[in-house]
Design an enzyme around this catalytic site. Structure first.
Site, PDB file in Angstrom:
ATOM      1  N   GLY A  64       2.418   0.377  -7.140  1.00 17.26           N
ATOM      2  CA  GLY A  64       3.024   0.760  -5.871  1.00 17.26           C
ATOM      3  C   GLY A  64       3.894  -0.301  -5.250  1.00 17.26           C
ATOM      4  O   GLY A  64       4.274  -0.184  -4.086  1.00 17.26           O
ATOM      5  N   SER A  84      -1.177   1.077  -4.642  1.00 15.12           N
ATOM      6  CA  SER A  84      -0.396   0.078  -3.919  1.00 15.12           C
ATOM      7  C   SER A  84      -1.238  -1.101  -3.441  1.00 15.12           C
ATOM      8  O   SER A  84      -0.739  -1.953  -2.702  1.00 15.12           O
ATOM      9  CB  SER A  84       0.305   0.729  -2.718  1.00 15.12           C
ATOM     10  OG  SER A  84       1.217   1.708  -3.141  1.00 15.12           O
ATOM     11  N   VAL A 142       6.518   2.796  -8.321  1.00 13.02           N
ATOM     12  CA  VAL A 142       7.238   3.324  -7.165  1.00 13.02           C
ATOM     13  C   VAL A 142       7.447   2.136  -6.238  1.00 13.02           C
ATOM     14  O   VAL A 142       6.503   1.656  -5.607  1.00 13.02           O
ATOM     15  CB  VAL A 142       6.445   4.437  -6.460  1.00 13.02           C
ATOM     16  CG1 VAL A 142       7.255   5.007  -5.286  1.00 13.02           C
ATOM     17  CG2 VAL A 142       6.077   5.536  -7.443  1.00 13.02           C
ATOM     18  N   TYR A 175      -2.729   8.887  -4.362  1.00  5.97           N
ATOM     19  CA  TYR A 175      -2.028   7.765  -3.746  1.00  5.97           C
ATOM     20  C   TYR A 175      -3.019   6.938  -2.946  1.00  5.97           C
ATOM     21  O   TYR A 175      -3.559   7.389  -1.942  1.00  5.97           O
ATOM     22  CB  TYR A 175      -0.905   8.285  -2.845  1.00  5.97           C
ATOM     23  CG  TYR A 175       0.001   7.228  -2.253  1.00  5.97           C
ATOM     24  CD1 TYR A 175       0.019   5.911  -2.712  1.00  5.97           C
ATOM     25  CD2 TYR A 175       0.876   7.561  -1.222  1.00  5.97           C
ATOM     26  CE1 TYR A 175       0.855   4.961  -2.171  1.00  5.97           C
ATOM     27  CE2 TYR A 175       1.724   6.622  -0.661  1.00  5.97           C
ATOM     28  CZ  TYR A 175       1.714   5.322  -1.142  1.00  5.97           C
ATOM     29  OH  TYR A 175       2.563   4.391  -0.585  1.00  5.97           O
ATOM     30  N   LYS A 209      -0.779   6.508  -7.951  1.00  7.94           N
ATOM     31  CA  LYS A 209       0.039   5.392  -7.494  1.00  7.94           C
ATOM     32  C   LYS A 209      -0.890   4.469  -6.719  1.00  7.94           C
ATOM     33  O   LYS A 209      -1.447   4.858  -5.697  1.00  7.94           O
ATOM     34  CB  LYS A 209       1.181   5.863  -6.598  1.00  7.94           C
ATOM     35  CG  LYS A 209       1.983   4.701  -5.998  1.00  7.94           C
ATOM     36  CD  LYS A 209       2.918   5.172  -4.902  1.00  7.94           C
ATOM     37  CE  LYS A 209       3.586   3.965  -4.211  1.00  7.94           C
ATOM     38  NZ  LYS A 209       4.403   4.372  -3.049  1.00  7.94           N
TER      39      LYS A 209
END
EC number: 4.1.3.16
Length: 296
Positions: free
Chosen positions: A191, A167, A208, A137, A165
């Protein structure tokens, strides 16, 4: 600091035995992350306690939609671990509670020393020990630290690291990660709903998205349009997400997400300190961002 969050299947039982490491590595090779995942917002009471009844009602509503691949469940009380060992122990607890996989953010408390060597060591140790597959992440807006590309590429080779993920919103970076890991069984998730279509264009498999707590079926429709190659329709829908997504993330944040959830029939609940409720002006701006794009 290190925060571990977990993925939980919509229909999986709340508790199960932890997998062995060998089973975990095999699972990483076959677990498909494609789809849209809402990061579940936690409703609180006026006394800032978790409102479990309203949380259950929110979860039931999302399950009955039958649109999401799974739910992204964040711990009600945030767990921050600067140490690798603490992250390993928390990961084991999440697996024992029923997680299908764990999303592990970059440790950043000592971010000046968090170079590629340190981060590769950290994530490798976590993945070696985790009973379930690991998803990296990278969220530089919150950590002040982007997981370096060379570290991502090295970690993508680990048999128990399933994907990332991302972002950050840098589409060239996302596209390069997809390109450079195409020989690995490595999956990339956007993200944010703000660049979801662009991420699909360069090879991401899903997202997500905080906005999925409010406009879940609509974001799943965008996914369907992208996967089926209906790019013109996808472009029109994506453009309608940009302003409301920015409002509930980087512009007005969690208080705005909770307020929007209330408007759309979910329980947002109160914010926990130090977060403050929206001002009247901010509430009006939030409504404008949704209504001007046809959502209210």
């Amino acid at each position: 600091m290190q925060c571990v969050r977990v993925w939980s299947s919509l229909r999986r039982a709340a508790h199960r035995a932890a997998w062995t490491r060998t089973q975990s590595h095999a699972a990483a090779a076959r677990l498909d992350l494609s789809g849209i995942y809402p990061p579940i917002a936690t409703p609180f009471t006026a006394k800032e306690d978790v409102d479990y009844q309203k949380l259950e009602e929110n979860l039931h509503s999302k399950c009955t939609m039958k649109t999401f691949r799974a739910l992204f469940v964040s711990e009600a009380v945030s767990c921050f671990c600067s140490a690798t060992g603490a992250t390993v122990r928390l990961t084991e607890k999440m697996a024992a509670a029923g997680a299908n996989a764990v999303l592990v953010v970059t440790p950043c408390f000592y971010k000046g020393k968090m170079d590629s060597r340190a981060l590769i060591h950290h994530f490798t140790k976590v993945a070696d020990s985790s009973p379930v597959p690991v998803v990296l992440y990278s969220v530089p807006a919150n950590t002040g630290l982007e997981l370096p590309l060379d570290a991502v590429l090295q970690l993508s080779k680990h048999p128990n690291i399933l994907g990332i993920k991302d972002s950050g919103g840098d589409i060239t970076r996302i596209g390069l990660i997809v390109h450079k890991t195409k020989t690995q069984d490595f999956q990339v998730l956007a993200g944010s709903a703000g660049f979801l279509m662009a991420a699909y264009c360069v090879g991401a498999v899903g997202g997500v998205c905080a906005l999925a707590n409010v406009l879940g079926p609509e974001l799943c429709e965008l996914e369907r349009l992208c996967v089926s190659g209906r790019w013109e329709e996808a472009r029109v829908l994506q453009q309608r997400f940009i302003e409301p997504n920015a409002a509930v993330t980087r512009k007005l944040g969690v208080p705005a997400l909770k307020q929007a959830m209330e408007w759309f029939g979910f329980h947002g609940g109160a914010c926990r300190s130090p977060l403050q409720p929206l001002t009247e002006a901010e509430t009006q701006q939030l409504r404008q961002d949704f209504s001007s794009n046809g959502w209210l």
